[in-house]
Design an enzyme around this catalytic site. Structure first.
Site, PDB file in Angstrom:
ATOM      1  N   ILE A 157     -95.125  40.836  33.481  1.00  0.00           N
ATOM      2  CA  ILE A 157     -96.442  40.530  32.919  1.00  0.00           C
ATOM      3  C   ILE A 157     -96.553  39.074  32.467  1.00  0.00           C
ATOM      4  O   ILE A 157     -97.645  38.516  32.457  1.00  0.00           O
ATOM      5  CB  ILE A 157     -96.809  41.513  31.790  1.00  0.00           C
ATOM      6  CG1 ILE A 157     -98.327  41.481  31.535  1.00  0.00           C
ATOM      7  CG2 ILE A 157     -95.997  41.238  30.523  1.00  0.00           C
ATOM      8  CD1 ILE A 157     -98.854  42.638  30.739  1.00  0.00           C
ATOM      9  N   ASN A 172     -95.151  44.803  17.850  1.00  0.00           N
ATOM     10  CA  ASN A 172     -94.910  45.601  16.653  1.00  0.00           C
ATOM     11  C   ASN A 172     -95.947  45.170  15.608  1.00  0.00           C
ATOM     12  O   ASN A 172     -96.699  44.224  15.835  1.00  0.00           O
ATOM     13  CB  ASN A 172     -93.463  45.434  16.153  1.00  0.00           C
ATOM     14  CG  ASN A 172     -93.124  43.986  15.849  1.00  0.00           C
ATOM     15  OD1 ASN A 172     -93.869  43.279  15.182  1.00  0.00           O
ATOM     16  ND2 ASN A 172     -91.986  43.529  16.354  1.00  0.00           N
ATOM     17  N   GLY A 187     -88.122  43.980  24.397  1.00  0.00           N
ATOM     18  CA  GLY A 187     -88.935  44.408  25.523  1.00  0.00           C
ATOM     19  C   GLY A 187     -90.023  43.419  25.901  1.00  0.00           C
ATOM     20  O   GLY A 187     -89.816  42.206  25.937  1.00  0.00           O
ATOM     21  N   VAL A 188     -91.214  43.964  26.184  1.00  0.00           N
ATOM     22  CA  VAL A 188     -92.359  43.146  26.583  1.00  0.00           C
ATOM     23  C   VAL A 188     -92.681  42.113  25.506  1.00  0.00           C
ATOM     24  O   VAL A 188     -92.957  40.952  25.808  1.00  0.00           O
ATOM     25  CB  VAL A 188     -93.588  44.047  26.848  1.00  0.00           C
ATOM     26  CG1 VAL A 188     -94.844  43.222  27.033  1.00  0.00           C
ATOM     27  CG2 VAL A 188     -93.354  44.920  28.059  1.00  0.00           C
ATOM     28  N   ASP A 189     -92.648  42.533  24.267  1.00  0.00           N
ATOM     29  CA  ASP A 189     -92.981  41.654  23.143  1.00  0.00           C
ATOM     30  C   ASP A 189     -92.091  40.410  23.139  1.00  0.00           C
ATOM     31  O   ASP A 189     -92.577  39.277  23.081  1.00  0.00           O
ATOM     32  CB  ASP A 189     -92.834  42.443  21.841  1.00  0.00           C
ATOM     33  CG  ASP A 189     -93.419  41.749  20.618  1.00  0.00           C
ATOM     34  OD1 ASP A 189     -94.152  40.762  20.766  1.00  0.00           O
ATOM     35  OD2 ASP A 189     -93.157  42.236  19.502  1.00  0.00           O
ATOM     36  N   SER A 230     -96.106  51.524  24.342  1.00  0.00           N
ATOM     37  CA  SER A 230     -95.394  52.558  23.568  1.00  0.00           C
ATOM     38  C   SER A 230     -94.379  53.387  24.347  1.00  0.00           C
ATOM     39  O   SER A 230     -93.783  54.300  23.791  1.00  0.00           O
ATOM     40  CB  SER A 230     -96.368  53.511  22.859  1.00  0.00           C
ATOM     41  OG  SER A 230     -96.968  52.888  21.764  1.00  0.00           O
ATOM     42  N   THR A 231     -94.155  53.088  25.634  1.00  0.00           N
ATOM     43  CA  THR A 231     -93.245  53.928  26.411  1.00  0.00           C
ATOM     44  C   THR A 231     -91.811  53.405  26.454  1.00  0.00           C
ATOM     45  O   THR A 231     -90.943  54.061  27.033  1.00  0.00           O
ATOM     46  CB  THR A 231     -93.759  54.115  27.853  1.00  0.00           C
ATOM     47  OG1 THR A 231     -93.855  52.841  28.494  1.00  0.00           O
ATOM     48  CG2 THR A 231     -95.103  54.816  27.865  1.00  0.00           C
ATOM     49  N   VAL A 266     -89.184  51.373  23.608  1.00  0.00           N
ATOM     50  CA  VAL A 266     -88.447  51.761  22.397  1.00  0.00           C
ATOM     51  C   VAL A 266     -89.257  52.676  21.466  1.00  0.00           C
ATOM     52  O   VAL A 266     -88.681  53.290  20.574  1.00  0.00           O
ATOM     53  CB  VAL A 266     -87.934  50.530  21.610  1.00  0.00           C
ATOM     54  CG1 VAL A 266     -86.937  49.737  22.438  1.00  0.00           C
ATOM     55  CG2 VAL A 266     -89.060  49.657  21.126  1.00  0.00           C
TER      56      VAL A 266
END
Length: 169
Positions: A10, A23, A31-33, A116-117, A119
């Site tokens: 992304i 978060n 992850g993505v964050d 949300s899928t 962690v």
């Protein structure tokens, strides 16, 4: 079709806005964050500090900085706690809040990860169905958004979103 499911990174997508599965602190994570914060550079973290966090199911917008996207829309999705704590409604609210902010900022293209899928352990098939249904319902009355891309990290996630989209159309 206004929704496209793709496998990829992304942080490399040149949409008007990409969505960050953040978060509640908005100050980066895994992850993505973490990937979005690393790719955007330190300016993103500096702007996020001024936002004072974000509630689960809501969204806030920042610049994209070093990303090819003009904006990053940050949304904390729900942590899965068995399904009886409003998780589905909160997840739908995350998608809805992001799309509303994108419209308010004149975005035509928006790219989402699977919120949300990772962690947060929301069951993938349920999350995909909620995401696709929420996005399609929004697009029925969208003013500026014309294309939404689901950018999936792996083949398993892409397959779940492909199946959810097929079930809706």
């Amino acid at each position: 079709m206004p929704i496209r499911i793709m496998r990829g990174d992304i942080t490399a997508v040149a949409a008007d806005a990409i969505v960050n599965a953040a978060n509640t602190s908005l100050l980066g994570g895994g992850g993505v964050d973490g990937a979005i914060h690393r790719a955007a550079g330190p300016e993103l973290l500096a702007e996020c500090r001024t936002l004072h966090g974000c509630e689960t199911g809501k969204a806030k917008i920042t610049g994209g900085y070093r990303l090819p996207a003009r904006y990053v829309i940050h949304t904390p999705g729900p942590i899965w706690r068995g399904g009886s704590h409003g998780e589905a409604d909160l997840l739908a609210s995350s998608y809805q809040s992001c799309l509303t902010l994108a419209e308010e900022n004149g975005c035509v293209t928006v790219a989402f990860p699977s919120i949300s899928t990772g962690v947060y352990h929301f069951p993938l098939d349920q999350a995909a169905a909620i995401a696709i249904r929420t996005i399609l319902n929004f697009l029925d009355h969208a003013k500026t958004i014309r294309d939404v891309w689901m950018v999936c990290f792996d083949a398993r996630t892409k397959a779940a979103y492909d199946a959810a989209l097929s079930a809706e159309v």
